[in-house]
Design a protein around this motif. Structure first.
Motif, PDB file in Angstrom:
ATOM      1  N   ALA A  50       0.828  -1.209   0.000  1.00  0.00           N
ATOM      2  CA  ALA A  50       0.000   0.000   0.000  1.00  0.00           C
ATOM      3  C   ALA A  50       0.862   1.259   0.000  1.00  0.00           C
ATOM      4  O   ALA A  50       0.548   2.236  -0.696  1.00  0.00           O
ATOM      5  CB  ALA A  50      -0.934  -0.002   1.205  1.00  0.00           C
ATOM      6  N   ILE A  51       1.949   1.251   0.755  1.00  0.00           N
ATOM      7  CA  ILE A  51       2.851   2.416   0.806  1.00  0.00           C
ATOM      8  C   ILE A  51       3.513   2.640  -0.546  1.00  0.00           C
ATOM      9  O   ILE A  51       3.546   3.765  -1.067  1.00  0.00           O
ATOM     10  CB  ILE A  51       3.916   2.226   1.906  1.00  0.00           C
ATOM     11  CG1 ILE A  51       3.249   2.277   3.301  1.00  0.00           C
ATOM     12  CG2 ILE A  51       4.997   3.291   1.799  1.00  0.00           C
ATOM     13  CD1 ILE A  51       4.180   1.922   4.437  1.00  0.00           C
ATOM     14  N   ILE A  52       4.025   1.560  -1.135  1.00  0.00           N
ATOM     15  CA  ILE A  52       4.682   1.677  -2.446  1.00  0.00           C
ATOM     16  C   ILE A  52       3.668   2.109  -3.513  1.00  0.00           C
ATOM     17  O   ILE A  52       3.945   2.982  -4.347  1.00  0.00           O
ATOM     18  CB  ILE A  52       5.336   0.339  -2.842  1.00  0.00           C
ATOM     19  CG1 ILE A  52       6.489   0.021  -1.879  1.00  0.00           C
ATOM     20  CG2 ILE A  52       5.848   0.388  -4.282  1.00  0.00           C
ATOM     21  CD1 ILE A  52       7.043  -1.381  -2.026  1.00  0.00           C
ATOM     22  N   GLY A  53       2.480   1.493  -3.462  1.00  0.00           N
ATOM     23  CA  GLY A  53       1.443   1.818  -4.429  1.00  0.00           C
ATOM     24  C   GLY A  53       0.964   3.248  -4.332  1.00  0.00           C
ATOM     25  O   GLY A  53       0.550   3.848  -5.332  1.00  0.00           O
ATOM     26  N   THR A  54       1.015   3.816  -3.141  1.00  0.00           N
ATOM     27  CA  THR A  54       0.649   5.224  -2.955  1.00  0.00           C
ATOM     28  C   THR A  54       1.773   6.144  -3.401  1.00  0.00           C
ATOM     29  O   THR A  54       1.527   7.185  -4.030  1.00  0.00           O
ATOM     30  CB  THR A  54       0.338   5.501  -1.469  1.00  0.00           C
ATOM     31  OG1 THR A  54      -0.733   4.654  -1.040  1.00  0.00           O
ATOM     32  CG2 THR A  54      -0.068   6.962  -1.248  1.00  0.00           C
ATOM     33  N   ALA A  55       2.997   5.768  -3.092  1.00  0.00           N
ATOM     34  CA  ALA A  55       4.151   6.635  -3.360  1.00  0.00           C
ATOM     35  C   ALA A  55       4.395   6.850  -4.854  1.00  0.00           C
ATOM     36  O   ALA A  55       4.773   7.951  -5.270  1.00  0.00           O
ATOM     37  CB  ALA A  55       5.401   6.039  -2.713  1.00  0.00           C
ATOM     38  N   ILE A  56       4.166   5.826  -5.668  1.00  0.00           N
ATOM     39  CA  ILE A  56       4.487   5.932  -7.099  1.00  0.00           C
ATOM     40  C   ILE A  56       3.621   6.985  -7.803  1.00  0.00           C
ATOM     41  O   ILE A  56       4.161   7.928  -8.399  1.00  0.00           O
ATOM     42  CB  ILE A  56       4.373   4.553  -7.789  1.00  0.00           C
ATOM     43  CG1 ILE A  56       5.483   3.630  -7.276  1.00  0.00           C
ATOM     44  CG2 ILE A  56       4.467   4.707  -9.311  1.00  0.00           C
ATOM     45  CD1 ILE A  56       5.368   2.200  -7.755  1.00  0.00           C
ATOM     46  N   PRO A  57       2.273   6.874  -7.758  1.00  0.00           N
ATOM     47  CA  PRO A  57       1.476   7.922  -8.424  1.00  0.00           C
ATOM     48  C   PRO A  57       1.632   9.285  -7.757  1.00  0.00           C
ATOM     49  O   PRO A  57       1.564  10.322  -8.420  1.00  0.00           O
ATOM     50  CB  PRO A  57       0.036   7.409  -8.318  1.00  0.00           C
ATOM     51  CG  PRO A  57       0.049   6.436  -7.196  1.00  0.00           C
ATOM     52  CD  PRO A  57       1.409   5.821  -7.211  1.00  0.00           C
ATOM     53  N   LEU A  58       1.858   9.282  -6.445  1.00  0.00           N
ATOM     54  CA  LEU A  58       2.047  10.535  -5.723  1.00  0.00           C
ATOM     55  C   LEU A  58       3.280  11.271  -6.263  1.00  0.00           C
ATOM     56  O   LEU A  58       3.248  12.488  -6.497  1.00  0.00           O
ATOM     57  CB  LEU A  58       2.210  10.248  -4.232  1.00  0.00           C
ATOM     58  CG  LEU A  58       1.979  11.394  -3.246  1.00  0.00           C
ATOM     59  CD1 LEU A  58       0.540  11.885  -3.338  1.00  0.00           C
ATOM     60  CD2 LEU A  58       2.288  10.936  -1.828  1.00  0.00           C
ATOM     61  N   ALA A  59       4.359  10.527  -6.469  1.00  0.00           N
ATOM     62  CA  ALA A  59       5.595  11.124  -6.997  1.00  0.00           C
ATOM     63  C   ALA A  59       5.386  11.640  -8.421  1.00  0.00           C
ATOM     64  O   ALA A  59       5.898  12.702  -8.790  1.00  0.00           O
ATOM     65  CB  ALA A  59       6.718  10.093  -6.968  1.00  0.00           C
ATOM     66  N   ALA A  84      -6.113   4.436  -6.466  1.00  0.00           N
ATOM     67  CA  ALA A  84      -5.954   3.196  -7.235  1.00  0.00           C
ATOM     68  C   ALA A  84      -4.590   2.569  -6.964  1.00  0.00           C
ATOM     69  O   ALA A  84      -4.487   1.349  -6.749  1.00  0.00           O
ATOM     70  CB  ALA A  84      -6.116   3.475  -8.728  1.00  0.00           C
ATOM     71  N   GLY A  85      -3.534   3.391  -6.953  1.00  0.00           N
ATOM     72  CA  GLY A  85      -2.198   2.869  -6.692  1.00  0.00           C
ATOM     73  C   GLY A  85      -2.085   2.220  -5.332  1.00  0.00           C
ATOM     74  O   GLY A  85      -1.520   1.132  -5.186  1.00  0.00           O
ATOM     75  N   SER A  86      -2.642   2.873  -4.307  1.00  0.00           N
ATOM     76  CA  SER A  86      -2.540   2.342  -2.949  1.00  0.00           C
ATOM     77  C   SER A  86      -3.277   1.013  -2.815  1.00  0.00           C
ATOM     78  O   SER A  86      -2.776   0.072  -2.182  1.00  0.00           O
ATOM     79  CB  SER A  86      -3.113   3.348  -1.945  1.00  0.00           C
ATOM     80  OG  SER A  86      -4.511   3.471  -2.106  1.00  0.00           O
ATOM     81  N   ILE A  87      -4.438   0.924  -3.425  1.00  0.00           N
ATOM     82  CA  ILE A  87      -5.257  -0.290  -3.294  1.00  0.00           C
ATOM     83  C   ILE A  87      -4.663  -1.439  -4.104  1.00  0.00           C
ATOM     84  O   ILE A  87      -4.604  -2.578  -3.634  1.00  0.00           O
ATOM     85  CB  ILE A  87      -6.708   0.003  -3.702  1.00  0.00           C
ATOM     86  CG1 ILE A  87      -7.340   0.940  -2.654  1.00  0.00           C
ATOM     87  CG2 ILE A  87      -7.516  -1.280  -3.811  1.00  0.00           C
ATOM     88  CD1 ILE A  87      -8.608   1.619  -3.097  1.00  0.00           C
TER      89      ILE A  87
END
Length: 225
Positions: A50-59, A84-87
């Motif tokens: 979830a952390i990685i999935g959130t960080a990528i689109p956030l960046a 979507a990335g986090s989930i």
């Protein structure tokens, strides 16, 4: 001799939102959908995903806006992308070493979490645009009303669409969304406040709160069983 449990019975039980009558009214049963306690490694993988999935689109979004994630502007595109990335990350991490029944539950919960994070803001955007074109409603009261209607209506629409996607042939009981369930999952729709143009809400520091909220959404989906 121990008889093997019929997998179809287990599948139906897991997909029924209120299958456990003992926990039917508990907050935990509305917020977390589990039939067993998660193993530590499973929870760690779900959180890491979830952390990685959130960080990528956030960046990606922060780079496009030439700012850092704490000062990032959130529109509907950013809300949909980051949630979507986090989930996806949380579900993917939680699925590692899971059996096929758990994977199905994590996927279903991921769909529900995403719909609950994306549809209410989308409905609110549509309603507020409509409200701004109707003179008697083009004021703070009209916009606040459109937000409330969009939030509640969007949550129920998200549940309906999730049930259809997860079970298009209606083979198992639908996940019923009550007002208590909506309140338990209200954090999924906090992104709605980030896209409002009402001065009282617009100045709230909602943006920095969204990444950890979406990490939690992904984590919950990855832990679901």
């Amino acid at each position: 001799m121990i008889q093997e449990i019929n997998p179809n019975i287990r599948y139906k039980t897991l997909n029924s939102f209120s299958s456990n009558s003992k926990n039917k009214n508990s907050y935990i049963s509305y917020r977390y959908h589990k039939t067993r306690k998660n193993e530590t490694q499973e929870s760690i993988r779900a959180l890491a995903g979830a952390i990685i999935g959130t960080a990528i689109p956030l960046a990606i979004f922060a780079k496009k806006q030439k700012t850092n994630f704490l000062k990032m502007h959130y529109g509907l595109k950013e809300i949909v992308g980051v949630s979507a990335g986090s989930i996806i990350g949380g579900v993917a991490g939680g699925m590692i070493n899971s059996d096929r029944y758990d994977r199905k539950q994590k996927l279903n919960e991921g769909i529900f979490q995403f719909m609950n994070a994306a549809i209410p803001p989308a409905v609110v955007v549509g309603l507020t645009k409509m409200t701004s074109k109707i003179k008697p409603l083009n004021n703070s009261y009209g916009k606040i009303g459109s937000i409330l209607v969009g939030l509640i209506g969007g949550m129920f629409a998200a549940a309906k669409l999730s049930n259809f996607i997860c079970d298009p042939k209606d083979k198992v009981p639908d996940r019923k969304l009550s007002m208590k369930d909506s309140l338990a999952n209200i954090d999924d729709a906090v992104g709605t406040l980030a896209i409002t143009d009402i001065p009282a809400f617009k100045n709230l520091p909602v943006g920095p709160l969204l990444p950890p909220i979406y990490v939690l959404c992904g984590y919950r989906a990855g832990e679901s069983n």
